[in-house]
Motif scaffolding. Sequence first.
Motif, short mmCIF file in Angstrom:
data_model
loop_
_atom_site.label_atom_id
_atom_site.label_comp_id
_atom_site.label_asym_id
_atom_site.label_seq_id
_atom_site.Cartn_x
_atom_site.Cartn_y
_atom_site.Cartn_z
N ARG A 129 -10.13 -3.77 -8.65
CA ARG A 129 -8.89 -2.98 -8.51
C ARG A 129 -7.61 -3.55 -7.97
O ARG A 129 -6.72 -3.01 -7.55
CB ARG A 129 -9.40 -1.97 -7.47
CG ARG A 129 -10.56 -1.13 -7.83
CD ARG A 129 -10.91 0.36 -7.36
NE ARG A 129 -11.03 0.02 -5.73
CZ ARG A 129 -12.24 -0.09 -5.18
NH1 ARG A 129 -13.31 -0.34 -6.04
NH2 ARG A 129 -12.17 -0.32 -3.96
N VAL A 130 -7.82 -4.72 -7.41
CA VAL A 130 -6.63 -5.33 -6.88
C VAL A 130 -5.46 -5.88 -7.84
O VAL A 130 -5.90 -6.28 -8.79
CB VAL A 130 -7.17 -6.74 -6.12
CG1 VAL A 130 -5.95 -7.85 -5.85
CG2 VAL A 130 -8.36 -6.72 -5.15
N ASP A 131 -4.23 -5.21 -7.60
CA ASP A 131 -3.30 -5.56 -8.42
C ASP A 131 -2.23 -6.29 -7.86
O ASP A 131 -0.93 -6.54 -8.54
CB ASP A 131 -2.59 -4.20 -8.83
CG ASP A 131 -2.13 -3.30 -7.75
OD1 ASP A 131 -2.18 -3.82 -6.63
OD2 ASP A 131 -1.41 -2.23 -8.06
N LEU A 154 -9.87 -4.03 3.05
CA LEU A 154 -8.68 -5.22 2.57
C LEU A 154 -9.47 -6.37 2.12
O LEU A 154 -10.18 -6.99 3.03
CB LEU A 154 -7.89 -5.67 3.31
CG LEU A 154 -6.68 -6.58 3.26
CD1 LEU A 154 -5.83 -6.17 2.14
CD2 LEU A 154 -5.98 -7.17 4.15
N ARG A 212 0.69 -1.18 0.17
CA ARG A 212 0.11 0.00 0.01
C ARG A 212 0.85 1.36 0.16
O ARG A 212 0.48 2.09 -0.44
CB ARG A 212 -0.94 -0.13 1.01
CG ARG A 212 -1.94 -1.11 1.09
CD ARG A 212 -3.19 -0.94 2.38
NE ARG A 212 -4.33 -1.66 1.84
CZ ARG A 212 -5.18 -1.55 2.79
NH1 ARG A 212 -5.31 -1.08 3.67
NH2 ARG A 212 -6.49 -2.22 2.32
N VAL A 230 -1.63 -9.82 -5.15
CA VAL A 230 -1.99 -11.20 -4.10
C VAL A 230 -0.91 -11.64 -3.55
O VAL A 230 0.28 -11.85 -3.85
CB VAL A 230 -2.84 -12.38 -5.20
CG1 VAL A 230 -3.06 -13.33 -4.16
CG2 VAL A 230 -3.70 -11.87 -6.12
N HIS A 264 -0.18 0.07 -4.25
CA HIS A 264 -0.52 -0.71 -4.87
C HIS A 264 -2.08 -1.24 -3.90
O HIS A 264 -2.07 -0.60 -2.97
CB HIS A 264 0.38 -2.39 -4.76
CG HIS A 264 1.51 -2.05 -5.72
ND1 HIS A 264 1.48 -1.96 -6.90
CD2 HIS A 264 2.81 -1.98 -5.48
CE1 HIS A 264 2.44 -1.92 -7.56
NE2 HIS A 264 3.53 -2.02 -6.78
N ASP A 265 -2.58 -1.91 -4.51
CA ASP A 265 -3.98 -2.49 -3.67
C ASP A 265 -3.99 -3.96 -3.75
O ASP A 265 -4.55 -4.66 -4.62
CB ASP A 265 -5.40 -1.81 -4.87
CG ASP A 265 -6.49 -2.14 -4.08
OD1 ASP A 265 -6.30 -2.58 -2.89
OD2 ASP A 265 -7.43 -1.59 -4.48
N PRO A 266 -3.51 -4.49 -2.62
CA PRO A 266 -3.25 -5.98 -2.47
C PRO A 266 -4.58 -6.60 -1.89
O PRO A 266 -5.44 -5.92 -1.56
CB PRO A 266 -2.13 -6.03 -1.57
CG PRO A 266 -2.37 -4.94 -0.74
CD PRO A 266 -2.69 -3.80 -1.57
N CYS A 267 -4.67 -7.98 -2.15
CA CYS A 267 -5.67 -8.73 -1.28
C CYS A 267 -4.82 -9.82 -0.92
O CYS A 267 -3.60 -9.99 -1.10
CB CYS A 267 -6.76 -9.25 -2.25
SG CYS A 267 -6.29 -10.61 -3.39
N ARG A 279 -15.05 -4.70 -6.84
CA ARG A 279 -13.73 -4.10 -5.57
C ARG A 279 -12.40 -4.98 -6.36
O ARG A 279 -11.25 -4.58 -6.20
CB ARG A 279 -14.11 -4.70 -4.30
CG ARG A 279 -12.90 -4.43 -3.46
CD ARG A 279 -12.54 -3.11 -3.29
NE ARG A 279 -11.57 -3.19 -2.36
CZ ARG A 279 -10.23 -3.22 -2.78
NH1 ARG A 279 -10.01 -3.20 -3.94
NH2 ARG A 279 -9.38 -2.69 -2.01
N GLY A 280 -13.02 -6.42 -6.67
CA GLY A 280 -11.69 -7.03 -7.05
C GLY A 280 -10.77 -6.69 -8.40
O GLY A 280 -9.57 -7.04 -8.55
#
Length: 324
Positions: A108-110, A85, A52, A112, A56-59, A105-106
């Motif tokens: 935008r996740v870049d 998150l 972050r 994992v 980045h936008d992690p999951c 929402r998913g």
Amino acid sequence: MIYASAIARRNRAFDAGRGVVTLDRPVVSVGNLSTGGTGKSPMVAWIVRALRDAGHDPCIAMRGYRSQSGVSDEAQEYRAVFEDLPVVARPDRLRGLIELFATERGERVDRVVLDDGFQHRRIARDLDLVLIDATRNLFADALIPAGRLREPVESLRRATHVVITHAERTEGTELARLAERIDHAHGRPPVAVTEHAWSRLRISDSSGDRAGTVSWLRGRRVLVLCAIGNPAAFLAGVEAAGACAADVVVLRDHDPYAPPTVGRVADRIAAASAEAVVTTGKDWTKLARRDLSAWRVPVARPVLELRFREGESVLRTAISDPPA
């Protein structure tokens, strides 16, 4: 020998690419070679913050071990710390991720982050981190069921990096020896050395939940309660905080804290004349859903902080820009 043969056959299939799926965004895996805790959760949390910080936008994707009503205690712990998150907690992590990516929402996740992903080889990863607890002699252990090893030590060769954890509980000469053995088994020395520290407390009682300093525990008579894979570091933390452990209750890993268990703990609190209960954040995700009125004492849990002795900048760069 039977377990070793099955693991070798499974790894050969994955090494050949059979059953491996490559996602359309980078994957960072955090895992280990043994059962029990090595500090994966604090490392995963650090990685999320590092990603972050880098924009980045992690999951997070995890198995969700022994979840109750579809809710995993580790997943709840992450959600309590990080706002917005996405956390996939299910045995089929791949399907869960695909379903997440199909949502608004998913999309935008870049990045994992695989929690406990070293043996979960169905998902290809760009960075494979293996954590080794400095307080456990991995190199003198045996494979399941004779020991704690999920895989032979030789499997370290497929890791991208190895990180030593819990260095605060090991002498310098032992750390140096461990680093040498990792270098020999992995082919490279550990990329980082970390330690765990209690930065503060969260304290809950009949008046609500509040922040507190670790010094709140000093001299206080407490019942220590946990249901985690490797309780040694937690118990050492209680001692280091200066608390007086009047009783210690260690339950099986991922215990659900059913009402009868909560009642038995209440009896132990009374018998020990404890002034408070000290437990972990993971345990609290389940205890918070129980009626604890019979305990009649505050419940404190430490907030863990991951500190780097060395390698932080190198690891931060590797996580933000994994090798192609």
